[in-house]
Design a protein around this motif. Structure first.
Motif, PDB file in Angstrom:
ATOM      1  N   GLU A 687      25.100  87.216  39.952  1.00 37.90           N
ATOM      2  CA  GLU A 687      25.706  86.642  41.155  1.00 37.90           C
ATOM      3  C   GLU A 687      27.155  87.104  41.222  1.00 37.90           C
ATOM      4  O   GLU A 687      27.984  86.727  40.397  1.00 37.90           O
ATOM      5  N   PHE A 688      27.434  87.951  42.203  1.00 35.00           N
ATOM      6  CA  PHE A 688      28.799  88.394  42.456  1.00 35.00           C
ATOM      7  C   PHE A 688      29.429  87.442  43.481  1.00 35.00           C
ATOM      8  O   PHE A 688      28.773  87.073  44.472  1.00 35.00           O
ATOM      9  N   HIS A 689      30.675  87.064  43.254  1.00 35.54           N
ATOM     10  CA  HIS A 689      31.352  86.164  44.202  1.00 35.54           C
ATOM     11  C   HIS A 689      32.735  86.731  44.531  1.00 35.54           C
ATOM     12  O   HIS A 689      33.441  87.279  43.675  1.00 35.54           O
ATOM     13  N   VAL A 690      33.093  86.598  45.796  1.00 36.21           N
ATOM     14  CA  VAL A 690      34.375  87.102  46.311  1.00 36.21           C
ATOM     15  C   VAL A 690      35.043  85.976  47.087  1.00 36.21           C
ATOM     16  O   VAL A 690      34.388  85.329  47.916  1.00 36.21           O
ATOM     17  N   THR A 691      36.330  85.753  46.832  1.00 36.18           N
ATOM     18  CA  THR A 691      37.096  84.809  47.654  1.00 36.18           C
ATOM     19  C   THR A 691      38.178  85.588  48.383  1.00 36.18           C
ATOM     20  O   THR A 691      38.820  86.477  47.815  1.00 36.18           O
ATOM     21  N   ILE A 692      38.377  85.233  49.646  1.00 41.24           N
ATOM     22  CA  ILE A 692      39.449  85.832  50.450  1.00 41.24           C
ATOM     23  C   ILE A 692      40.083  84.736  51.290  1.00 41.24           C
ATOM     24  O   ILE A 692      39.467  83.705  51.552  1.00 41.24           O
ATOM     25  N   ARG A 693      41.316  84.977  51.712  1.00 43.41           N
ATOM     26  CA  ARG A 693      42.016  84.063  52.616  1.00 43.41           C
ATOM     27  C   ARG A 693      42.276  84.775  53.931  1.00 43.41           C
ATOM     28  O   ARG A 693      42.837  85.880  53.943  1.00 43.41           O
ATOM     29  N   VAL A 694      41.845  84.160  55.023  1.00 45.23           N
ATOM     30  CA  VAL A 694      42.031  84.739  56.353  1.00 45.23           C
ATOM     31  C   VAL A 694      42.559  83.660  57.287  1.00 45.23           C
ATOM     32  O   VAL A 694      42.426  82.464  57.037  1.00 45.23           O
ATOM     33  N   LYS A 695      43.149  84.108  58.386  1.00 44.42           N
ATOM     34  CA  LYS A 695      43.662  83.177  59.392  1.00 44.42           C
ATOM     35  C   LYS A 695      42.531  82.732  60.309  1.00 44.42           C
ATOM     36  O   LYS A 695      41.528  83.429  60.474  1.00 44.42           O
ATOM     37  N   LYS A 696      42.744  81.567  60.902  1.00 50.86           N
ATOM     38  CA  LYS A 696      41.805  81.080  61.916  1.00 50.86           C
ATOM     39  C   LYS A 696      42.354  81.428  63.293  1.00 50.86           C
ATOM     40  O   LYS A 696      43.560  81.450  63.514  1.00 50.86           O
ATOM     41  N   GLN A 697      41.425  81.695  64.233  1.00 50.62           N
ATOM     42  CA  GLN A 697      41.851  81.977  65.590  1.00 50.62           C
ATOM     43  C   GLN A 697      42.419  80.716  66.228  1.00 50.62           C
ATOM     44  O   GLN A 697      42.189  79.601  65.775  1.00 50.62           O
ATOM     45  N   GLU A 698      43.188  80.914  67.297  1.00 54.65           N
ATOM     46  CA  GLU A 698      43.767  79.778  68.018  1.00 54.65           C
ATOM     47  C   GLU A 698      42.658  78.862  68.518  1.00 54.65           C
ATOM     48  O   GLU A 698      41.558  79.320  68.829  1.00 54.65           O
ATOM     49  N   PRO A 699      42.939  77.552  68.640  1.00 59.12           N
ATOM     50  CA  PRO A 699      41.885  76.607  69.041  1.00 59.12           C
ATOM     51  C   PRO A 699      41.203  76.955  70.355  1.00 59.12           C
ATOM     52  O   PRO A 699      40.012  76.754  70.511  1.00 59.12           O
TER      53      PRO A 699
END
Length: 987
Positions: A687-699
């Motif tokens: 099981e390979f796992h990747v974590t990333i942080r991304v922005k959320k689009q405007e509401p």
């Protein structure tokens, strides 16, 4: 004579009385009045009240008497006026005296003699307001004094028959004397109280010593307790000796000073040296003692008066100041910077040793008195420095300047000068200069400047090398991708040209090898970008669900070829609309999925997405790829993400690959503020796992996920032998408000269908997997379709792409829809709308032919049949590949071999879209696009969509194209799906 002066008798105050029988009663009454007045004098404390009571005693007890008494200050100004028996004329008299116009009687007593007798006031005092009151009366006036001080005047109006009598005049003289004495004592008492109050409320203590025996204390102010720790009564009673309070170390000096000054007839006042007094609690008080010696001509010294001041705080402040001064002197002498003070026309006054060291002198004394002119390199520089900087000193500024001074031996030395005037209005009073040696720093700066120049040159060479590297990579990308585009493109066309089986197999090998080579090129180029620090990440809006489902579908065919189950699971709480680099996220997941498919021979592969954490604008996602493949041991897992590394050499021979894919994936994950890892056991999968942080689009960018109300409450049976697949489908359907039951095979499904139908709860839809052990999905569908009790249940097939193409078999078995695995959410939703939604609205089945979901959702190439595209490409092979693809997509094509030809065609014709190569002779694609967008150019349509076709694959290529005015970007080798998507988007 009407006015006569009286002189005070010298009879010791007694009056000779020889009263006649006629005056006996008057004399007796007068003596009673005097006795009353004496009582008033004895108890008097207020001078105004006293004279008021005296007037009243005279006029109320003696018939036909009137009187007034005026009190004066030291300047003979009226301070009080009291009268009795004068009626309204008293106010006129007050006004006259306040204006400074004294009556003659008052002026005489103040300036000439102590008494005055006026026999006929009406004739002699015509200007006095009281003259009319004095008819048949005489006036007696007396000065009120004590010692040298005149306190006022008493004037009495008496019947004439008494005025001339000696005893009457004697009584009034004694009365005036007693009143003067009383007023003097009242004033002395008031001054004494005032002095005591002042002393009592001050920090000073007063003592009075009389010259009697051992000099006893006859007076001590009431505030001795606070200063000395003993009450004043202790000193007056002799219980405490002041001498014993003096600190033993100071007592001898204090007594000697007192003895010397008292014994000196010329000393009237002296000040002791400061000494200490020890209080009862052991604490010490510093005293400043000022003593006055009171002497008389007859007896010599009479007494001593001392005022003691508490100067303890002052002493402590002096000690602290002295300590601070010593510290400052130490700092001054040992400072690591030069300090100089100049005075009187810019001459040296004072400096420290560091200053002498900087300027090459042996000591500051050697510099004493030298002119500042000697410290400048020339007289011209001396004058220029003064003109430029001394105006700042006159303005009160403190400034700093770097300047070269001259050492004693004439050598120049770089210094930092900081100046401040003590008095800007008078520079001759002193200017302080802080001087620091900058010679070493200047040398370091010169070396640093030389080093920077060398570094600048090296940086320029490095930048040139980087540019050369970048250009090389771009050219490599172009030169490799250009022939690959021809190979892959023509192979794809060849595979659809009706080859015989052997030719088909050969062409498929060529196609597979070409794509392997393309993947290898992509890995090497990405690695080179990372090494050259040219890898950049985009920040664009994307739909995470679409990205993951599209990626899973792109691997579905490979997984099905190996008999693997590929499952896509996206948790419901995962946000869908994000901002980031979807291409790089797809690259990471594609690498992990590719490896999973490559190293798994049987079982399943699960692509999962879950929410790890969420903030207001940022979300952290966890991607996982789980397989049932060969697995890894701990040693292999530890080295897996290193460059050019694989699990072991045998896998290189068996499975191929460069060993760069996971290293690139690790770099990309870390650049997205995440990480990558693996959990695996040999022979049990990974099981390979990747974590990333991304922005959320405007509401406001959120798209609704609500399902039409017609589908809410549907009753669906999921039939699949794979538990993971059933779990994922059930989770999706339940999140949409659909009731779900599961079956792990055909027998369980038939049982549940019959049982629910018998109880009046028939299923609306059955979603059936094709590949199941025993009875497959097609056989189960035929059974349900031909069963009269179950035939009302609509059915949707889950299968591979090849099965969806066999529409006749699906229709015969009763299936209304066919979905490929892994199933996209949108495809599943549309299939439900076309089956359960219609059934719920109409109350009956709508028997349509089974449809592939993509056929309804994607724009068919044929729908662009009327579109005309201008292809701008200089490579003949690439022209042929693109033309064949466009022809297959039923798009009409015109071709230009460079940008200049394209401009000529666009000036004559209107096109729906332009496919523009970047690197071409005569005019490249970027310049051509700029001319297309130029509103002053003769192009017919300046807004025609322009899509870049490039074999470059370096960072910044996309931005360069967009900045030139292009609308989108296709990388060679061009894939049919990517080209079709572009046509869908812009046509």
């Amino acid at each position: 004579m009407s006015i006569s002066s009286e002189h005070r008798t010298t009879s010791g105050g007694s009056c000779q009385q020889n009263p006649s029988s006629e005056s006996s009663a008057h004399t007796l009454q007068f003596l009673k009045v005097l006795r009353t007045i004496n009582h008033l004098i004895i108890s008097a404390t207020d001078p105004v009240q006293l004279i008021r009571q005296v007037n009243q005693a005279l006029t109320q007890n003696l018939e036909h008497y009137a009187s007034w008494i005026a009190l004066l200050d030291n300047a003979n100004r009226l301070t009080a006026l009291e009268s009795s028996g004068m009626d309204e004329h008293a106010e006129q008299l007050r006004a006259q005296i306040e204006e400074g116009a004294f009556p003659r009687c008052m002026a005489h007593c103040v300036t000439t003699s102590p008494s005055l007798i006026v026999e006929n006031p009406a004739a002699a005092c015509d200007r006095c307001p009281l003259s009319t009151e004095n008819e048949h009366r005489s006036g007696l006036s007396y000065r009120l004094s004590h010692g040298e001080r005149i306190y006022g005047v008493m004037c009495v109006s008496v019947p004439r028959k008494y005025a001339g009598k000696e005893e009457e005049q004697c009584y009034f003289r004694e009365l005036a004397r007693d009143l003067g004495f009383a007023l003097g004592k009242i004033e002395e008492s008031h001054q004494l109280r005032l002095a005591n109050d002042i002393i009592d409320h001050s920090h000073a203590v007063a003592f009075l010593w009389e010259k009697q025996g051992s000099w006893p204390v006859t007076y001590a102010s009431r505030n001795t307790l606070g200063l000395l720790g003993h009450a004043s009564g202790d000193f007056l009673s002799g219980a405490v000796s002041f001498r014993d309070l003096i600190h033993p170390d100071d007592r001898e000096v204090v007594l000697r000073e007192a003895e010397e000054n008292i014994g000196n007839p010329g000393t009237g006042c002296f000040e002791h040296s400061d000494y200490r007094v020890v209080k009862p609690d052991g604490s010490m008080v510093w005293i400043r003692d000022i003593t006055s010696i009171i002497r008389s001509e007859e007896s010599g010294i009479r007494r001593c008066e001392s005022i003691l001041f508490d100067i303890t705080d002052q002493k402590h402040a002096e000690e602290q100041l002295k300590a601070t001064s010593c510290q400052l002197q130490h700092i001054f002498e040992n400072a690591n910077i030069g300090i100089m003070m100049i005075k009187g026309g810019r001459y040296f006054f004072k400096g420290n040793q560091r200053l002498a060291d900087i300027l090459g002198y042996g000591s500051p004394d050697e510099m004493q008195g030298i002119s500042m002119k000697q410290l400048h390199l020339s007289e011209e520089r001396y004058r220029e420095f003064g003109t430029k900087h001394y105006e700042k000193l006159r303005d009160g500024e403190q400034f700093q300047v770097e300047y070269r001074l001259r050492r004693k031996n004439g050598e120049p030395v770089w210094c930092s000068l900081s100046g401040k005037a003590l008095d800007p209005a008078n520079l001759d009073s002193g200017v302080i200069w802080i001087i620091d040696d900058l010679e070493e720093r200047k040398k370091a700066e010169r070396l640093l400047q030389e080093s920077n120049e060398r570094l600048k040159e090296a940086t320029a060479r490095a930048e040139m090398a980087n540019k050369a590297k970048s250009d090389f990579l771009a050219n490599m990308s172009h030169e490799i991708r250009t022939p690959l585009n021809g190979v892959i493109g023509m192979t794809g066309i060849l595979l659809e040209s009706g080859l015989n089986p052997s030719q088909q197999r050969y062409a498929e090998i060529i196609n597979s090898s070409s794509n392997t080579l393309l993947n290898l090129v992509n890995d090497i180029l990405d690695f080179c970008k990372i090494e050259a620090n040219m890898l950049t990440l985009e920040e664009i809006d994307f739909d995470l669900v679409e990205l993951v489902e599209d990626l899973a579908n792109s691997f579905a065919h490979k997984a099905q070829e190996k008999g693997l189950e590929l499952v896509c699971r996206i948790d419901e709480e995962v946000p869908r609309l994000l901002v980031g680099d979807p291409g790089r996220i797809r690259q990471i997941l594609a690498n992990l999925l590719g490896n999973a498919v490559k190293f798994t021979e049987q079982g399943e592969i699960v692509l999962g997405v879950s929410l790890e954490s969420e903030e207001r604008t940022i979300t952290s996602l966890r991607f996982s790829v789980q397989d049932t493949g060969i697995g890894l041991d701990a040693e292999q897992s530890a080295m897996l993400f290193e460059q050019f590394t694989q699990a072991d050499t045998s896998t290189t021979r068996q499975y191929g690959g460069t060993g760069l894919g996971l290293a690139i994936a690790k770099e990309l994950a870390e650049r997205m503020n995440g990480s990558i890892g693996v959990e695996s056991r040999k022979g049990e999968g990974s099981e390979f796992h990747v974590t990333i942080r991304v922005k959320k689009q405007e509401p406001d960018a959120k798209r609704t996920q609500n399902l039409p109300d017609d589908l809410r409450g549907l009753y669906v049976l999921i039939v699949d032998d794979n538990a993971t697949n059933r779990e994922i489908l059930s989770s999706i359907l339940r999140s949409w408000g659909i009731r779900v039951r599961e079956a792990d095979g055909a027998c369980s499904a038939i049982g549940q269908l019959r049982r629910e139908s018998a109880q009046g709860r028939a299923f609306d839809i059955a979603i059936i997997d094709m590949q199941m052990p025993g009875i497959d999905g097609l056989q189960l569908g035929e059974t349900i379709h031909h069963d009269p009790d179950l035939g009302d249940t609509d059915m949707i097939m889950l299968t591979s792409l090849s099965m969806c193409d066999d529409r006749a078999a699906l229709e015969k078995a009763g299936f209304r829809e066919c979905l490929t695995k892994p199933t996209r959410r949108n495809d599943l939703k549309q299939a439900l709308l076309r089956t359960g939604g219609v059934k719920k609205q109409d109350g009956e089945h709508a028997r349509n032919k089974p449809r592939h979901p993509q056929d309804g959702d994607r724009k068919r190439p044929g729908e662009a049949r009327t579109a005309t595209v201008l292809l701008v490409e200089d490579n003949k092979t690439n022209q042929l590949v693109a033309q064949c693809m466009l022809k297959k997509l039923q798009v009409r094509t015109d071709t230009a071999e460079n940008g200049r030809e394209a401009i000529t065609l666009l000036e004559k014709n209107r096109y729906d879209l332009v496919l523009m190569d970047i690197q071409m002779p005569e005019m490249d694609g970027l310049e051509a696009t700029k001319q297309i967008r130029n509103p002053s150019s003769p192009i017919l349509d300046h807004h025609v969509p322009v899509i870049a076709l490039t074999a470059h694959a370096m960072s910044g290529d996309r931005e360069t194209c967009i900045d030139a005015g292009m609308d989108d970007y296709l990388t060679k080798p061009i894939q049919m799906d990517a080209l079709s998507d572009i046509l869908k988007k812009y046509l």
